[in-house]
Design a protein around this motif. Structure first.
Motif, PDB file in Angstrom:
ATOM      1  N   LEU A   1       0.347  -4.828  12.329  1.00 44.43           N
ATOM      2  CA  LEU A   1       1.773  -4.486  12.355  1.00 44.43           C
ATOM      3  C   LEU A   1       2.614  -5.647  12.876  1.00 44.43           C
TER       4      LEU A   1
ATOM      5  N   LYS B   1      11.462  -1.265   7.205  1.00 46.90           N
ATOM      6  CA  LYS B   1      10.540  -0.161   6.974  1.00 46.90           C
ATOM      7  C   LYS B   1      11.038   0.723   5.838  1.00 46.90           C
TER       8      LYS B   1
ATOM      9  N   ILE C   1      -0.215  -3.714   3.051  1.00 49.25           N
ATOM     10  CA  ILE C   1      -0.074  -2.530   3.896  1.00 49.25           C
ATOM     11  C   ILE C   1       0.414  -1.397   3.001  1.00 49.25           C
TER      12      ILE C   1
ATOM     13  N   ARG D   1       2.288   2.225   6.163  1.00 51.47           N
ATOM     14  CA  ARG D   1       2.723   1.676   7.448  1.00 51.47           C
ATOM     15  C   ARG D   1       2.834   2.763   8.516  1.00 51.47           C
TER      16      ARG D   1
END
Length: 237
Positions: A169, A177, A226, A229
């Motif tokens: 992360l 995001k 990713i 997330r």
């Protein structure tokens, strides 16, 4: 002009095209001239050692471009990577000010442009300039605040999987995001990931495999994707 490593040629700090919002890049012009007179720019290939743990400091190093890893080694030979240094950051300043040996080893991860600042000249400038003294104090303070945060994460994390999730992360800092997949060029090997979280390479390989099976991530060569997330953030708590 470009160097053999593909890095721009920088003649001095005053006319540097790589200036960052950092420790010394925006000092007053007179002070920056004096600073340049005590510094020496050099290019290094990946894998070059700038200084080693236990060595007495000759000066400080400012990273102008590239990436450098800072690490420490136990008596048993176990390596722990403490930080990846980014352009604009200074290395070895706390050891220089305290006149103690370097606490860590600094090694370039890729071709780098580094400005070495002579220790005696830098100390004299600090004694004469309140501006440089304050900037230096701020740089050392940020260095130790970062160390405290890393110790907190390393010691208090519940599991190796949580530490690994936090590491993955951390590479997404600054990325907005949303629900889309995020593609990141993985900057380190499995061994280096293990050294970042205080685990073995085998543990990291197993944990990455588990994350793939859970459909949280996908690896495409050197690219880390990713996929979830939110789930990764839950694992990092």
């Amino acid at each position: 002009m470009i160097t053999p490593y593909g890095l721009p040629v920088v003649e001095d700090c005053i006319h540097c095209p790589l200036k960052k919002e950092s420790w010394f890049c925006h000092l007053s012009s007179d002070l920056l001239s004096s600073f340049s007179a005590s510094s020496h720019l050099a290019t290094y290939p990946g894998g070059a050692i700038l200084f080693i743990e236990g060595q007495m400091p000759r000066g400080a190093f400012v990273l102008c471009s590239g990436k450098v890893k800072l690490s420490t080694t136990s008596k048993e030979g176990k390596v722990l990577i403490l930080k990846i240094v980014n352009p604009g950051e200074v290395m070895g300043l706390s050891a220089l000010i305290s006149a103690e040996a370097y606490e860590i080893t600094a090694e370039t991860l890729e071709p780098c442009l580094v400005n070495f600042v002579d220790g005696d000249g830098l100390i004299r400038l600090m004694e004469r300039s309140g501006e440089l003294g304050l900037r230096s104090a701020q740089a050392v303070s940020r260095e130790f605040q970062y160390a405290y945060r890393e110790i907190h994460e390393l010691v208090l994390a519940r599991s190796s999987s949580g530490k690994l999730a936090r590491l993955l992360l951390s590479w997404m800092t600054g990325i907005e995001k949303d629900n889309r997949e995020v593609r990141i060029h993985a900057p380190v090997t499995h061994e280096e990931m293990a050294q970042r979280i205080g685990a073995s390479r085998e543990t990291v390989t197993r944990l990455l495999s588990e994350l793939r099976k859970k459909d949280l991530i996908r690896l495409e060569g050197a690219t880390l994707v990713i996929k979830n997330r939110t789930a990764l953030e839950a694992l990092a708590v």
